[in-house]
Scaffold this active site. Structure first.
Site, PDB file in Angstrom:
ATOM      1  N   GLU A 160      -3.173  12.414  -1.891  1.00 11.72           N
ATOM      2  CA  GLU A 160      -2.441  11.167  -1.680  1.00 11.72           C
ATOM      3  C   GLU A 160      -1.657  10.807  -2.934  1.00 11.72           C
ATOM      4  O   GLU A 160      -2.216  10.764  -4.038  1.00 11.72           O
ATOM      5  CB  GLU A 160      -3.421  10.032  -1.326  1.00 11.72           C
TER       6      GLU A 160
ATOM      7  N   ASP B  95     -10.936   4.438   6.218  1.00 13.89           N
ATOM      8  CA  ASP B  95     -11.417   3.139   5.736  1.00 13.89           C
ATOM      9  C   ASP B  95     -10.235   2.194   5.485  1.00 13.89           C
ATOM     10  O   ASP B  95     -10.450   1.010   5.183  1.00 13.89           O
ATOM     11  CB  ASP B  95     -12.304   3.292   4.496  1.00 13.89           C
ATOM     12  N   SER B  96      -9.007   2.678   5.681  1.00 10.73           N
ATOM     13  CA  SER B  96      -7.831   1.792   5.703  1.00 10.73           C
ATOM     14  C   SER B  96      -7.998   0.727   6.783  1.00 10.73           C
ATOM     15  O   SER B  96      -7.288  -0.276   6.773  1.00 10.73           O
ATOM     16  CB  SER B  96      -6.557   2.601   5.946  1.00 10.73           C
TER      17      SER B  96
ATOM     18  N   ASP C   8     -13.866   8.720   7.280  1.00 13.57           N
ATOM     19  CA  ASP C   8     -14.066   8.363   5.869  1.00 13.57           C
ATOM     20  C   ASP C   8     -15.471   7.851   5.624  1.00 13.57           C
ATOM     21  O   ASP C   8     -15.955   6.965   6.346  1.00 13.57           O
ATOM     22  CB  ASP C   8     -13.112   7.231   5.469  1.00 13.57           C
TER      23      ASP C   8
ATOM     24  N   LYS D 109     -14.909  12.592   5.054  1.00 12.76           N
ATOM     25  CA  LYS D 109     -14.006  12.640   3.904  1.00 12.76           C
ATOM     26  C   LYS D 109     -14.555  11.758   2.789  1.00 12.76           C
ATOM     27  O   LYS D 109     -15.030  10.647   3.045  1.00 12.76           O
ATOM     28  CB  LYS D 109     -12.607  12.188   4.312  1.00 12.76           C
TER      29      LYS D 109
ATOM     30  N   GLU E  95     -13.715  10.490  -1.414  1.00  6.88           N
ATOM     31  CA  GLU E  95     -12.678  10.368  -2.436  1.00  6.88           C
ATOM     32  C   GLU E  95     -13.238  10.726  -3.799  1.00  6.88           C
ATOM     33  O   GLU E  95     -14.308  10.231  -4.182  1.00  6.88           O
ATOM     34  CB  GLU E  95     -12.153   8.924  -2.501  1.00  6.88           C
TER      35      GLU E  95
HETATM   36  N1  LIG Z   1      -1.500   0.319   5.753  1.00  8.82           N
HETATM   37  C1  LIG Z   1      -1.988   1.136   4.824  1.00  8.82           C
HETATM   38  N2  LIG Z   1      -1.312   2.268   4.554  1.00  8.82           N
HETATM   39  C2  LIG Z   1      -1.774   3.154   3.624  1.00  8.82           C
HETATM   40  O1  LIG Z   1      -1.128   4.201   3.405  1.00  8.82           O
HETATM   41  C3  LIG Z   1      -2.981   2.824   2.937  1.00  8.82           C
HETATM   42  C4  LIG Z   1      -3.657   1.641   3.278  1.00  8.82           C
HETATM   43  N3  LIG Z   1      -3.133   0.812   4.205  1.00  8.82           N
HETATM   44  N4  LIG Z   1      -4.816   1.287   2.676  1.00  8.82           N
HETATM   45  C5  LIG Z   1      -5.466   2.215   1.786  1.00  8.82           C
HETATM   46  C6  LIG Z   1      -4.476   2.978   1.030  1.00  8.82           C
HETATM   47  C7  LIG Z   1      -3.641   2.210   0.035  1.00  8.82           C
HETATM   48  N5  LIG Z   1      -2.458   3.003  -0.004  1.00  8.82           N
HETATM   49  C8  LIG Z   1      -1.313   2.772  -0.775  1.00  8.82           C
HETATM   50  C9  LIG Z   1      -0.830   1.496  -0.969  1.00  8.82           C
HETATM   51  C10 LIG Z   1       0.324   1.267  -1.711  1.00  8.82           C
HETATM   52  C11 LIG Z   1       0.995   2.353  -2.269  1.00  8.82           C
HETATM   53  C12 LIG Z   1       2.242   2.101  -3.056  1.00  8.82           C
HETATM   54  O2  LIG Z   1       2.859   1.072  -2.940  1.00  8.82           O
HETATM   55  N6  LIG Z   1       2.665   3.053  -3.865  1.00  8.82           N
HETATM   56  C13 LIG Z   1       3.879   2.977  -4.670  1.00  8.82           C
HETATM   57  C14 LIG Z   1       3.811   4.021  -5.774  1.00  8.82           C
HETATM   58  C15 LIG Z   1       4.318   3.490  -7.062  1.00  8.82           C
HETATM   59  C16 LIG Z   1       4.343   4.558  -8.149  1.00  8.82           C
HETATM   60  O3  LIG Z   1       3.326   4.827  -8.803  1.00  8.82           O
HETATM   61  O4  LIG Z   1       5.451   5.146  -8.316  1.00  8.82           O
HETATM   62  C17 LIG Z   1       5.103   3.276  -3.796  1.00  8.82           C
HETATM   63  O5  LIG Z   1       6.205   2.931  -4.197  1.00  8.82           O
HETATM   64  O6  LIG Z   1       4.947   3.858  -2.701  1.00  8.82           O
HETATM   65  C18 LIG Z   1       0.514   3.631  -2.095  1.00  8.82           C
HETATM   66  C19 LIG Z   1      -0.641   3.839  -1.322  1.00  8.82           C
HETATM   67  C20 LIG Z   1      -2.540   4.100   0.932  1.00  8.82           C
HETATM   68  N7  LIG Z   1      -3.497   3.626   1.904  1.00  8.82           N
HETATM   69  C1  LIG Z   2      -4.564   6.912   3.895  1.00  7.81           C
HETATM   70  C2  LIG Z   2      -5.595   7.849   4.478  1.00  7.81           C
HETATM   71  C3  LIG Z   2      -5.511   9.199   3.860  1.00  7.81           C
HETATM   72  C4  LIG Z   2      -6.984   7.277   4.388  1.00  7.81           C
HETATM   73  O1  LIG Z   2      -7.842   7.715   3.664  1.00  7.81           O
HETATM   74  C5  LIG Z   2      -7.278   6.110   5.222  1.00  7.81           C
HETATM   75  O2  LIG Z   2      -6.507   5.805   6.154  1.00  7.81           O
HETATM   76  O3  LIG Z   2      -8.301   5.480   4.963  1.00  7.81           O
HETATM   77 MG   LIG Z   3      -9.408   6.311   3.365  1.00  8.77          MG
END
Ligand SMILES: Nc1nc(=O)c2c([nH]1)NC[C@@H]1CN(c3ccc(C(=O)N[C@@H](CCC(=O)O)C(=O)O)cc3)CN21
Ligand SMILES: CC(C)C(=O)C(=O)O
Ligand SMILES: [Mg+2]
Length: 266
Positions: A181, A45-46, A84, A112, A114
C-alpha cells in the site's frame, strides 16, 4: 471450497494475468462482486472508517470482523475471501492463532496482517496450522500513530532496501500473498519480480500482480470528500453499481487501471 483458490491466484501470477480484489463487507455486495468476476473479496478493517465512521481502523475488533466475514461468506459463491486481523489482534503469536481461527471459522480463506519482518513467526505458525497469510506492507494504517499520517512509504533507498529484504523474508516464512500500500511504483515492481507469491497493490502502480480498492471509494462514495490519489471513481460513465464493478475488473485485467496518475514516484 470456492471456485477461486490460492492455487488459482498463484496460476494467475504465473500466467501474467492480473488479480482483481475489492473490499466487501456484506452479502449483497459479495454477490454483486461475484457477478462482476472479482476474484478476491477483502473484508478489510477499513470497515471501521467506511461503515462505522471512525477516523482510523484502530477501533475495529475481531468480533466485528468475524460478523462481516460471515455476512460476506453467505452472499459469496466463488470468490476467495481474505479477512483483515484488526489492530492488536496479532500482537503475540498466540493472539494471532486464536483470532485467525475465529476469522477462518467465520468463512475466511486467508487472513491479512500488517507489518514487516516481525510478522515472520506468526506467519510461519499460521501456515503450519493450515491458515494462509497475506502480509500487508508499506503504508500500514494500523500504525498511523507511529507513521504520523497516511503517507507513502519506501521513498528513500534505505527504506526501499529494507522493504525488499523483508518481503523476501516473509515469503520464506511462509506468506502466501503480499499487499503493498502506497509505495513507489518502481519499488512495488521490483518486489513483485523478486517473489513467487502474488503481490497485490493499492497506490503501488500497475506492475504488481493485482489491484485492490476500497469498495466505497471506487463507487465514488466518501464521507470527507477527500480521497487518496490512488482512487478512481468507476461509477463515472456508468448507470449501475454492477456496471461499475465490471468496469473495474475490465480495467484491472487490461492494466489500464491504475494509470500513472494513480501512482507514486520515489
Ligand atoms: N475509504 C478508505 N479508503 C482507503 O483506501 C483506506 C481507508 N478508507 N481506510 C484505511 C486506509 C487509510 N488509507 C489511506 C488514507 C489516505 C491516504 C492519502 O491521503 N495518501 C496521500 C499520500 C500523501 C503522500 O505521502 O504523498 C495521497 O495523496 O494519496 C492514503 C491511504 C488507505 N485505507
Ligand atoms: C485498503 C485495504 C488494503 C485494507 O487493508 C482495508 O480495506 O482494510
Ligand atoms: Mg486493512
Amino acid at each position: 471450497m470456492p471456485a477461486i483458490t490460492l492455487t488459482t491466484l498463484q496460476g494467475l501470477k504465473q500466467k501474467g494475468e492480473k488479480i482483481t480484489m475489492l473490499t466487501c463487507y456484506d452479502a449483497t455486495f459479495a454477490h454483486a462482486c461475484n457477478q462482476a468476476g472479482v476474484e478476491v473479496l477483502l473484508v478489510g478493517d477499513s470497515l471501521g472508517m467506511v461503515l462505522q465512521g471512525h477516523d482510523s481502523t484502530l477501533p475495529v475488533t475481531t468480533a466485528e470482523m468475524a460478523y462481516h466475514v460471515a455476512s460476506v461468506k453467505r452472499g459469496n459463491s466463488d470468490a476467495f475471501i481474505l479477512a483483515d486481523l484488526p489492530f492488536m489482534a496479532y500482537a503475540t503469536t498466540e493472539q494471532a492463532m486464536t483470532n485467525s481461527a475465529l476469522l477462518m471459522q467465520a468463512g475466511a480463506h486467508m487472513v491479512k496482517v500488517e507489518g514487516a519482518l516481525w510478522l515472520a513467526d506468526s506467519i510461519r505458525l499460521l501456515a503450519e496450522r493450515g491458515i494462509p497469510v497475506c502480509a500487508h506492507m508499506g503504508l500500514t494504517p494500523q500504525s498511523v500513530n507511529i507513521l504520523g499520517g497516511y503517507k507513502v512509504q519506501g521513498r528513500n533507498e534505505n527504506q526501499a532496501r529494507q522493504m525488499r529484504a523483508d518481503a523476501i523474508s516473509l515469503e520464506q516464512a511462509g506468506a502466501a500473498m503480499l499487499l503493498l500500500e502506497c509505495v513507489p511504483s518502481e519499488l512495488a515492481e521490483e518486489i513483485t519480480q523478486a517473489v513467487k507469491i502474488p503481490v497485490i497493490g493499492i497506490g503501488a502502480g500497475n506492475r504488481t500482480d493485482g489491484q485492490v480498492l476500497v469498495l466505497h471509494d471506487m463507487l465514488g462514495l466518501s464521507i470527507t470528500g477527500r480521497v487518496p490519489k490512488f482512487v478512481k471513481n468507476f461509477m463515472t460513465g456508468q448507470t449501475s453499481i454492477e456496471a461499475a464493478l465490471s468496469a473495474y475488473v475490465t480495467e484491472v485485467k487490461a492494466a489500464t487501471f491504475p494509470g500513472i496518475e494513480h501512482g507514486f514516484s520515489a
